[in-house]
Design an enzyme around this catalytic site. Structure first.
Site, PDB file in Angstrom:
ATOM      1  N   GLY A 290       0.817  -1.206   0.000  1.00 28.03           N
ATOM      2  CA  GLY A 290       0.000   0.000   0.000  1.00 28.03           C
ATOM      3  C   GLY A 290       0.849   1.253   0.000  1.00 28.03           C
ATOM      4  O   GLY A 290       1.930   1.283  -0.588  1.00 28.03           O
ATOM      5  N   VAL A 294       0.756   4.771   5.640  1.00 26.13           N
ATOM      6  CA  VAL A 294       0.218   3.635   6.389  1.00 26.13           C
ATOM      7  C   VAL A 294       1.300   2.575   6.580  1.00 26.13           C
ATOM      8  O   VAL A 294       1.326   1.877   7.605  1.00 26.13           O
ATOM      9  CB  VAL A 294      -1.019   3.053   5.687  1.00 26.13           C
ATOM     10  N   GLY A 295       2.225   2.462   5.620  1.00 28.40           N
ATOM     11  CA  GLY A 295       3.334   1.533   5.772  1.00 28.40           C
ATOM     12  C   GLY A 295       4.147   1.825   7.021  1.00 28.40           C
ATOM     13  O   GLY A 295       4.591   0.907   7.727  1.00 28.40           O
ATOM     14  N   GLU A 312       5.603  -3.472   0.783  1.00 29.19           N
ATOM     15  CA  GLU A 312       5.636  -3.178  -0.647  1.00 29.19           C
ATOM     16  C   GLU A 312       4.889  -1.867  -0.842  1.00 29.19           C
ATOM     17  O   GLU A 312       3.658  -1.834  -0.800  1.00 29.19           O
ATOM     18  CB  GLU A 312       4.986  -4.309  -1.451  1.00 29.19           C
ATOM     19  N   CYS A 347       1.955   0.499  -8.726  1.00 34.67           N
ATOM     20  CA  CYS A 347       3.176   1.051  -8.150  1.00 34.67           C
ATOM     21  C   CYS A 347       4.361   0.866  -9.085  1.00 34.67           C
ATOM     22  O   CYS A 347       5.424   1.459  -8.868  1.00 34.67           O
ATOM     23  CB  CYS A 347       3.453   0.391  -6.811  1.00 34.67           C
TER      24      CYS A 347
END
Length: 631
Positions: A290, A294-295, A312, A347
């Protein structure tokens, strides 16, 4: 940076103050248990309390921001699904009750403790089941992707279904080798107690949490699942609530028991609240795909339990087009990768092109020609169509179109957008470092072109504006026929992966690791790399020397009482590996000298060559005897 993040993450109708207060309120409702049983000092308790409150506050704010994003992302589903309702879910997809999530994880841990998932046959059955799942339900999956992302059958087959089948088949064919323990060298002085050997064996990590995104709702759900199951783990799977049609379908298929054992794959559905509740649980491995912000939250939650995490993420992927590039080929591939790559919502997609000024005009013309050739405007009209998909939500479409402001010049397209239908038309713009479109990942069908004076100028541009800040791209693309240019760019620009004279296709090779560096992620998977992340490699030393006699040199040297004789013997034995290492250097020389010597010997004695050809051992031994005796 925080202000910009808040503005981008939240709908305009929600103020920063209200979000912050909501985050505090959300955080205050959390009750995280302290795993320590010892009573710390007053200052230690104070520090731990402050740290815990800060962590709770961050998760609370993340939850509130994500809820705001999720509410807007669901807008298009209201139009396509009359039963859609805000709040805890919809009739189309039931959310997992918050109060049951801890129980789901506890049950998963009990299942792992029962050793259900460890045997080879069980793992192989799950991999075969995933392959059957995507084959048997290809039509239903294609329809679900079309509902969520507006993509056609060719996209689903090429980017989603084929990829998952290949990963499953490769994992199945390699599984026995991956699971096997392998022998490792045993150095001095450990090898004194011969016979002794060293082994390295992969063990499952345990219960793995996999959190997947909406932008590749098949590939990014099943590929991590394949490697987690291949490694023998029990998986808790949280799919995106935005790609609701795919998530609903896969929930039904994965829990049916027809394809995978539902005891090994536990599905949790929901939004930010459910994800936050999951992150409060202890896992043995976490994989998250994501966004960067938030990672970071996921990494902090994992750190609380010292859980290994694979992130990722994304980034602005640069494309270098040098004066030595084959421009028609480069333009065709870049345009295809930007639009056919899920309408830029990958991505992996090219984000901006750094093209040398000397070929800028020619390249731009070729790029526009490629767009017209593959995605003619006549195939779509204000609502999508042809081979151009849709954005995931109205909010996302509005964000992408909003990047087209006065700081960039539109040179292709940019007119036939319809945000209410989630459609953004293919667009090419000329930009500079100060353009709005260069401030964040585009994640849509807009391609920015930036002119640079030379290859070195392009490298300087990337390093100054991105890599110097840790914002390394997930993928580096290079179009050049010059090996020297390729080498210089690859050495100067860090990236997770790289593709030369191609786009996207490197991600389809399961023999290569897929992962980011810096802000684009940490860790990697695909193939053996994915199996390795979801495994713990345990080193073992196995001794079969049961001697306790002082006459055994290993026993005599190793055990007390020590004296000068033992010290001298130990030092002498320590020199043996050094001598052997030097002898090893002679092996390449001997490999060359021995054949040459044999060839010369056969000139003087042809019978030896005949003996070798006939594999006549007696003749060879007789010839050697004659040489030694001089007869």
């Amino acid at each position: 940076d925080d202000d910009n993040m808040m503005k981008r993450a939240c709908p305009t109708s929600i103020s920063r103050a209200s979000l912050f207060l909501a985050g505090i309120k959300q955080a205050s409702s959390f009750t995280l248990s302290n795993p320590l049983t010892v009573v710390p000092s007053r200052s230690s308790r104070f520090r731990d309390s402050i740290s815990s409150q800060r962590h709770q506050l961050e998760i609370g704010i993340m939850s509130t921001l994500s809820e705001a994003e999720g509410a807007s992302a669901a807008t298009p589903l209201r139009a396509s699904n009359p039963n859609y309702t805000d709040g805890e879910g919809s009739p189309s997809m039931e959310y997992t009750p918050l109060t049951s999530i801890a129980g789901v994880v506890h049950e998963a841990r009990e299942i792992y403790s029962a050793n259900l998932t460890r045997p080879y046959q069980f793992r192989a059955d799950q991999l075969r089941g995933i392959e059957r799942l995507v084959i048997d339900n290809a039509d239903a999956i294609t329809a679900a992707v079309a509902d969520d992302l507006g993509q056609g059958p060719m996209y689903v087959e090429a980017f989603e279904l084929t990829n998952v089948r290949n990963h499953a088949r490769n994992a199945l064919s390699e599984l026995r080798g991956w699971m096997a323990a392998r022998r490792e060298p045993t150095p001095f002085p450990v090898n004194l107690n011969v016979p002794i050997r060293s082994e390295l064996s992969p063990n499952p990590r345990g219960v793995a949490l996999i959190v997947t995104p909406w932008n590749m709702p098949v590939n990014l759900v099943f590929n991590p699942l394949i490697y987690a199951l291949a490694a023998g783990n029990v998986c808790v799977l949280k799919m995106s609530e935005r790609s609701v049609h795919c998530t609903k379908l896969f929930t039904e298929l994965l829990t049916s028991g027809e394809y995978v054992d539902p005891r090994a794959v536990r599905v949790v559905n929901g939004g930010a609240k459910e994800t936050t509740e999951l992150l409060k649980q202890r896992f043995d491995a976490i994989m998250y795909t994501g966004g960067v912000q938030v990672g970071r939250i996921v990494a902090k939650a994992a750190a609380r339990n010292l859980t290994p995490v694979l992130l990722e993420l994304g980034g602005k992927n640069p494309v270098f087009v040098t004066k030595n590039a084959h421009l028609p080929s480069a333009a065709l591939r870049i345009a295809w990768g930007k639009i056919s790559g899920n309408t830029g919502q990958m991505c992996l997609c090219p984000d901006y092109v750094l093209v040398e000024e000397s070929v800028r005009e020619e390249f731009t013309n070729e790029l526009c020609k490629a767009m017209d050739q593959m995605y003619p405007a006549s195939t779509y009209s204000n609502g999508g169509g042809g081979d151009v998909g849709k954005m995931i939500s109205v909010q996302h479409a509005e964000r992408v179109v909003g990047l087209l402001d006065s700081t960039c010049d539109i040179i292709y397209g940019g007119k036939q957008h319809n945000v209410n239908e989630r459609f953004v038309a293919p667009t090419i713009v000329e930009a500079t470092a100060d353009s709005t479109i260069m401030k964040e990942e585009i994640f849509g069908p807009i391609l920015a072109i930036v002119g640079v004076p030379s290859v070195e100028g392009g490298i300087e541009f990337v390093n100054e504006h991105f890599t110097s800040k840790g914002e390394h791209p997930l993928v580096l693309y290079i179009f050049s026929t010059s090996n020297d240019e390729r080498r210089r760019i690859m050495e100067a620009v860090p990236s997770g992966t790289c593709a030369i004279n191609e786009v996207l296709k490197q991600s389809a090779n399961y023999h290569l690791p897929f992962g980011g560096v810096g802000d684009s992620g940490m860790g990697s998977y695909y193939g053996k790399f994915g199996f390795d992340f979801f495994s713990h490699y345990r080193g073992s030393l196995v001794g079969d020397n049961y001697s306790a006699s002082g006459w055994d040199p290993s026993v005599w040297v190793t055990h007390p009482p020590y004296d000068e004789r033992k010290l001298f013997a130990f030092r002498c034995l320590g020199k043996v590996p050094l001598i052997l290492d030097r002898l090893k250097r002679l092996i390449p020389v001997l490999k060359a000298v021995i054949p040459i010597g044999f060839a010369l010997a056969s000139v003087f004695n042809p019978s030896i060559l005949d003996a070798v050809l006939e594999l006549n051992l007696m003749t060879i031994l007789k010839w050697i005897s004659q040489i030694l005796t001089g007869r």
